[in-house]
Design a protein around this motif. Structure first.
Motif, PDB file in Angstrom:
ATOM      1  N   GLU A  47      12.711  51.300  29.844  1.00  0.00           N
ATOM      2  CA  GLU A  47      12.897  51.044  28.420  1.00  0.00           C
ATOM      3  C   GLU A  47      13.754  49.796  28.193  1.00  0.00           C
ATOM      4  OE1 GLU A  47      13.455  54.050  29.909  1.00  0.00           O
ATOM      5  OE2 GLU A  47      11.621  55.016  29.204  1.00  0.00           O
ATOM      6  N   GLN A  48      14.817  49.650  28.983  1.00  0.00           N
ATOM      7  CA  GLN A  48      15.658  48.450  28.886  1.00  0.00           C
ATOM      8  C   GLN A  48      14.865  47.209  29.287  1.00  0.00           C
ATOM      9  OE1 GLN A  48      18.741  50.332  31.371  1.00  0.00           O
ATOM     10  NE2 GLN A  48      20.222  49.461  29.931  1.00  0.00           N
ATOM     11  N   LEU A  49      14.029  47.339  30.314  1.00  0.00           N
ATOM     12  CA  LEU A  49      13.207  46.210  30.737  1.00  0.00           C
ATOM     13  C   LEU A  49      12.244  45.807  29.631  1.00  0.00           C
ATOM     14  CD1 LEU A  49      12.283  44.196  32.914  1.00  0.00           C
ATOM     15  CD2 LEU A  49      10.751  45.987  33.785  1.00  0.00           C
ATOM     16  N   ALA A  50      11.627  46.780  28.972  1.00  0.00           N
ATOM     17  CA  ALA A  50      10.704  46.484  27.877  1.00  0.00           C
ATOM     18  C   ALA A  50      11.425  45.742  26.749  1.00  0.00           C
ATOM     19  CB  ALA A  50      10.076  47.768  27.349  1.00  0.00           C
ATOM     20  N   THR A  51      12.627  46.160  26.433  1.00  0.00           N
ATOM     21  CA  THR A  51      13.418  45.473  25.409  1.00  0.00           C
ATOM     22  C   THR A  51      13.733  44.055  25.852  1.00  0.00           C
ATOM     23  OG1 THR A  51      14.358  47.558  24.639  1.00  0.00           O
ATOM     24  CG2 THR A  51      15.579  45.538  24.101  1.00  0.00           C
ATOM     25  N   TRP A  52      14.133  43.889  27.102  1.00  0.00           N
ATOM     26  CA  TRP A  52      14.465  42.567  27.653  1.00  0.00           C
ATOM     27  C   TRP A  52      13.251  41.637  27.573  1.00  0.00           C
ATOM     28  CZ3 TRP A  52      18.883  40.311  29.582  1.00  0.00           C
ATOM     29  CH2 TRP A  52      18.718  39.139  30.317  1.00  0.00           C
TER      30      TRP A  52
END
Length: 132
Positions: free
Chosen positions: A10-15
């Motif tokens: 999820e953090q990667l998708a936001t990044w």
């Protein structure tokens, strides 16, 4: 207990500003290993599992991990280090041309520029020895 990954899909998708790619957990785990290798001499507080506890360190490690994966996706690498090593290759009768990237740093890991900057801004690299 096992250590927590530095970043989630999820953090990667936001990044990235896009959905996380297939195999995001594997890529994040590999990127986390690279970040760990770059931090061999870093000093920061951890809990009993070895996870960082200071919010600025947690954020920097998450950012660096996402930046490492972002770099691999942009360069066509998969985190194994095999992608993009040579600018020309032939198989019969073997011909390898110039390297398309520089060798790994002294840590044995080639960090993405944005990953390196995230670690430097947090004061985690370059490492130093502290005498007590």
């Amino acid at each position: 207990m096992a250590r927590q990954p530095y970043a989630t899909p999820e953090q990667l998708a936001t990044w990235l500003g896009t959905p996380a790619p297939a195999g995001a957990e594997r890529l994040l785990a590999r990127a986390g290993e690279d970040i760990d290798s770059a931090l061999l001499t870093a000093v920061y507080r951890v809990d009993e599992d070895g996870d960082p506890i200071e919010p600025r360190v947690v954020a920097a490690l998450g950012d660096a991990t996402c930046a490492q994966v972002e770099h691999w996706l942009a360069t066509g690498d998969d985190g194994t280090g095999a992608g993009g090593v040579w600018d020309s290759v032939s198989i019969g009768p073997v011909s390898l041309s110039g390297r398309s990237r520089t060798p790994a740093a002294a840590s044995g890991v080639e960090l993405a520029p944005r990953a390196d900057r995230a670690l430097r801004r947090a004061g985690l690299t370059p490492g130093r020895v502290i005498a007590w």
